[in-house]
Design a protein around this motif. Structure first.
Motif, mmCIF file in Angstrom:
data_model
loop_
_atom_site.group_PDB
_atom_site.id
_atom_site.type_symbol
_atom_site.label_atom_id
_atom_site.label_comp_id
_atom_site.label_asym_id
_atom_site.label_seq_id
_atom_site.Cartn_x
_atom_site.Cartn_y
_atom_site.Cartn_z
ATOM 1 N N SER A 203 -3.909 -12.479 -5.301
ATOM 2 C CA SER A 203 -4.153 -13.885 -5.630
ATOM 3 C C SER A 203 -2.846 -14.603 -5.944
ATOM 4 O O SER A 203 -2.723 -15.802 -5.699
ATOM 5 C CB SER A 203 -5.160 -14.024 -6.775
ATOM 6 O OG SER A 203 -4.645 -13.466 -7.947
ATOM 7 N N LEU A 204 -1.842 -13.865 -6.438
ATOM 8 C CA LEU A 204 -0.521 -14.483 -6.645
ATOM 9 C C LEU A 204 0.083 -14.880 -5.304
ATOM 10 O O LEU A 204 0.593 -15.995 -5.133
ATOM 11 C CB LEU A 204 0.420 -13.511 -7.388
ATOM 12 C CG LEU A 204 1.869 -13.978 -7.532
ATOM 13 C CD1 LEU A 204 1.951 -15.311 -8.271
ATOM 14 C CD2 LEU A 204 2.706 -12.933 -8.267
ATOM 15 N N MET A 205 0.001 -13.948 -4.299
ATOM 16 C CA MET A 205 0.530 -14.257 -2.966
ATOM 17 C C MET A 205 -0.157 -15.491 -2.388
ATOM 18 O O MET A 205 0.469 -16.361 -1.807
ATOM 19 C CB MET A 205 0.310 -13.072 -2.026
ATOM 20 C CG MET A 205 1.232 -11.906 -2.296
ATOM 21 S SD MET A 205 0.781 -10.519 -1.235
ATOM 22 C CE MET A 205 1.864 -9.244 -1.874
ATOM 23 N N MET B 1 -7.188 -1.941 2.630
ATOM 24 C CA MET B 1 -5.938 -2.445 2.049
ATOM 25 C C MET B 1 -5.854 -2.137 0.555
ATOM 26 O O MET B 1 -6.848 -2.144 -0.139
ATOM 27 C CB MET B 1 -5.871 -3.958 2.246
ATOM 28 C CG MET B 1 -5.177 -4.357 3.517
ATOM 29 S SD MET B 1 -3.501 -3.758 3.574
ATOM 30 C CE MET B 1 -2.869 -4.414 2.054
ATOM 31 N N SER B 2 -4.643 -1.924 0.087
ATOM 32 C CA SER B 2 -4.478 -1.473 -1.287
ATOM 33 C C SER B 2 -3.871 -2.531 -2.204
ATOM 34 O O SER B 2 -3.445 -2.226 -3.296
ATOM 35 C CB SER B 2 -3.574 -0.255 -1.306
ATOM 36 O OG SER B 2 -2.249 -0.672 -1.089
ATOM 37 N N THR B 3 -3.801 -3.801 -1.742
ATOM 38 C CA THR B 3 -3.195 -4.821 -2.599
ATOM 39 C C THR B 3 -4.024 -5.007 -3.862
ATOM 40 O O THR B 3 -5.220 -5.257 -3.769
ATOM 41 C CB THR B 3 -3.130 -6.169 -1.863
ATOM 42 O OG1 THR B 3 -2.729 -5.943 -0.526
ATOM 43 C CG2 THR B 3 -2.177 -7.116 -2.535
ATOM 44 N N PRO B 4 -3.416 -4.886 -5.047
ATOM 45 C CA PRO B 4 -4.180 -5.163 -6.266
ATOM 46 C C PRO B 4 -4.653 -6.616 -6.248
ATOM 47 O O PRO B 4 -3.989 -7.479 -5.672
ATOM 48 C CB PRO B 4 -3.173 -4.941 -7.395
ATOM 49 C CG PRO B 4 -2.034 -4.227 -6.795
ATOM 50 C CD PRO B 4 -2.023 -4.543 -5.342
ATOM 51 N N LEU B 5 -5.791 -6.857 -6.874
ATOM 52 C CA LEU B 5 -6.424 -8.170 -6.864
ATOM 53 C C LEU B 5 -5.484 -9.281 -7.348
ATOM 54 O O LEU B 5 -5.331 -10.308 -6.705
ATOM 55 C CB LEU B 5 -7.652 -8.107 -7.773
ATOM 56 C CG LEU B 5 -8.800 -9.006 -7.357
ATOM 57 C CD1 LEU B 5 -9.400 -8.549 -6.047
ATOM 58 C CD2 LEU B 5 -9.856 -9.013 -8.452
ATOM 59 N N LEU B 6 -4.811 -9.023 -8.496
ATOM 60 C CA LEU B 6 -3.939 -10.053 -9.078
ATOM 61 C C LEU B 6 -2.748 -10.343 -8.174
ATOM 62 O O LEU B 6 -2.329 -11.492 -8.028
ATOM 63 C CB LEU B 6 -3.436 -9.603 -10.451
ATOM 64 C CG LEU B 6 -4.457 -9.561 -11.575
ATOM 65 C CD1 LEU B 6 -3.806 -9.094 -12.855
ATOM 66 C CD2 LEU B 6 -5.080 -10.923 -11.765
ATOM 67 N N LEU B 7 -2.209 -9.277 -7.545
ATOM 68 C CA LEU B 7 -1.068 -9.442 -6.642
ATOM 69 C C LEU B 7 -1.488 -10.284 -5.443
ATOM 70 O O LEU B 7 -0.774 -11.211 -5.034
ATOM 71 C CB LEU B 7 -0.584 -8.063 -6.199
ATOM 72 C CG LEU B 7 0.652 -8.011 -5.310
ATOM 73 C CD1 LEU B 7 1.831 -8.675 -5.980
ATOM 74 C CD2 LEU B 7 0.994 -6.573 -4.968
ATOM 75 N N GLN C 288 4.724 -12.988 0.078
ATOM 76 C CA GLN C 288 4.796 -11.559 -0.257
ATOM 77 C C GLN C 288 6.139 -11.237 -0.895
ATOM 78 O O GLN C 288 6.217 -10.594 -1.937
ATOM 79 C CB GLN C 288 4.657 -10.711 1.009
ATOM 80 C CG GLN C 288 3.234 -10.559 1.505
ATOM 81 C CD GLN C 288 3.181 -9.810 2.828
ATOM 82 O OE1 GLN C 288 4.136 -9.152 3.228
ATOM 83 N NE2 GLN C 288 2.061 -9.923 3.504
ATOM 84 N N ARG C 289 7.213 -11.708 -0.229
ATOM 85 C CA ARG C 289 8.555 -11.414 -0.708
ATOM 86 C C ARG C 289 8.756 -11.974 -2.126
ATOM 87 O O ARG C 289 9.314 -11.311 -3.003
ATOM 88 C CB ARG C 289 9.565 -12.041 0.263
ATOM 89 C CG ARG C 289 10.986 -11.697 -0.041
ATOM 90 C CD ARG C 289 11.892 -12.076 1.106
ATOM 91 N NE ARG C 289 13.228 -12.298 0.605
ATOM 92 C CZ ARG C 289 13.898 -13.444 0.729
ATOM 93 N NH1 ARG C 289 13.360 -14.465 1.355
ATOM 94 N NH2 ARG C 289 15.105 -13.553 0.227
ATOM 95 N N LEU D 185 7.815 -9.506 -9.492
ATOM 96 C CA LEU D 185 7.268 -8.353 -10.206
ATOM 97 C C LEU D 185 8.325 -7.278 -10.418
ATOM 98 O O LEU D 185 8.380 -6.642 -11.470
ATOM 99 C CB LEU D 185 6.090 -7.770 -9.428
ATOM 100 C CG LEU D 185 4.797 -8.579 -9.536
ATOM 101 C CD1 LEU D 185 3.784 -8.100 -8.520
ATOM 102 C CD2 LEU D 185 4.223 -8.471 -10.940
ATOM 103 N N PHE E 15 6.681 -9.864 -4.767
ATOM 104 C CA PHE E 15 7.299 -8.564 -5.043
ATOM 105 C C PHE E 15 8.620 -8.731 -5.793
ATOM 106 O O PHE E 15 8.935 -7.959 -6.691
ATOM 107 C CB PHE E 15 7.511 -7.771 -3.750
ATOM 108 C CG PHE E 15 6.244 -7.156 -3.221
ATOM 109 C CD1 PHE E 15 5.512 -6.275 -4.007
ATOM 110 C CD2 PHE E 15 5.772 -7.454 -1.965
ATOM 111 C CE1 PHE E 15 4.340 -5.710 -3.538
ATOM 112 C CE2 PHE E 15 4.592 -6.895 -1.480
ATOM 113 C CZ PHE E 15 3.876 -6.023 -2.272
#
Lengths: 201, 201
Positions: free
Chosen positions: B9-11, B1-7, B26-27, B33, B30
């Motif tokens: 943890s925000l989700m 998976m390519s989710t950045p770490l900060l993204l 997720q919605r 951001l 995104f």
């Protein structure tokens, strides 16, 4: 009204989230204050970090906190040779979750929309063209949304691919898996008929 | 998976909000951001301030950032003499929005629930009793929820009121305004029959 100032501004601030109206914002604020203050603090920290540290990958334009995203620096992904063009980082996320694609991405961060003044450079097509010129790709998969603007954008990028002699393909449109034929709209149904594939035994 | 770490943890952090699951988180992430980073920063600040500065009013236990809430310090509210007992600060908010009540409140921050080990002192009934003893009230309006536990709590507080010779009343239960009779459940309908009021011409 007796709403404390900070509570009122929290309710107001929560409404910046999509799908959150007045009532949901109230419910969220009261829930956090009454039952999950530590969760609220964690959310505040995550928000601050994400909003200030997440930028765009220099080669594919998706969200990342580094210079390049994890997909772009992955040597296996580079060897694959395919590049998938999508409209937003959320689409990258969705495709990654299928596990069906192991190439790289290019994120337009929008779509061509002349009426709104969004032209090719606004969606980074100059960057895409320079990548098609400098790197070797086996295929460009156009996965923009199946809307009028998304289709037009795909067609435009297809033209650029032809210019650089890179094969381009468009994702299939048709009946969603698990859906019922009678519920599907006519346009989708005709797409699924036109795009039919021969059964091979 | 390519989710950045900060993204990622925000989700995860967004899921502490009530009614927000994986997809909504997720919605939201995104959306913030891509379209509303300043809104995200404002939300983070509001959350931090609200979570760390909002406490409880010393006399009515509702949420406030001061020692006493605006309702409790209002002299007109004090002169009114009525006190409305509710389960949560959200109920105060709801009643305030009707504009029908101009007395003070007492917030239980819960309800009697012996099975969960929640007794009279846990919902601040010692504080309420000492207020009934020291101040003069014309009426105690019991506005706990119309549930088994809410009703039991109201009945228990009614007993305390009798002890201090303060008249107590319970909010009316019946058919919601704008509702249809055939859609209302039997218990509510019998309450609305029992609590019928004579028409006066």
């Amino acid at each position: 009204m007796s709403t404390p100032l900070l509570l009122g501004s929290l309710m107001e601030a929560l409404r910046c989230l999509p799908g959150v109206g007045l009532k949901s914002a109230q419910r969220m604020a009261f829930h956090l204050l009454q039952r999950d203050r530590s969760g609220g603090m964690r959310l505040a920290q995550s928000l601050t970090q994400a909003m200030s540290n997440i930028g765009h990958c220099v080669s594919c334009r998706t969200f990342t906190e580094e210079k390049s995203c994890t997909v772009c620096v992955n040597p296996y992904r580079q060897k694959n040779g395919q590049i998938c063009v999508v409209e937003s980082p959320a689409d990258v996320h969705a495709i990654e979750q299928t596990g069906q694609f192991s190439g790289r991405y290019f994120v337009l961060m929008g779509r061509l929309s002349p009426l709104d003044g969004i032209g090719p450079t606004d969606i980074g097509l100059d960057l895409l063209a320079s990548r098609l010129a400098s790197e070797t790709f086996s295929e460009v998969i156009l996965a923009t949304n199946p809307t009028v603007e998304g289709d037009a954008t795909a067609r435009y990028i297809g033209g650029i691919c032809q210019q650089y002699r890179v094969p381009a393909s468009r994702i299939a449109h048709g009946v969603p898996v698990g859906g019922e034929l009678e519920m599907v709209d006519g346009t989708t149904l005709s797409h699924s008929l036109i795009g039919r594939q021969r059964l091979i035994y």
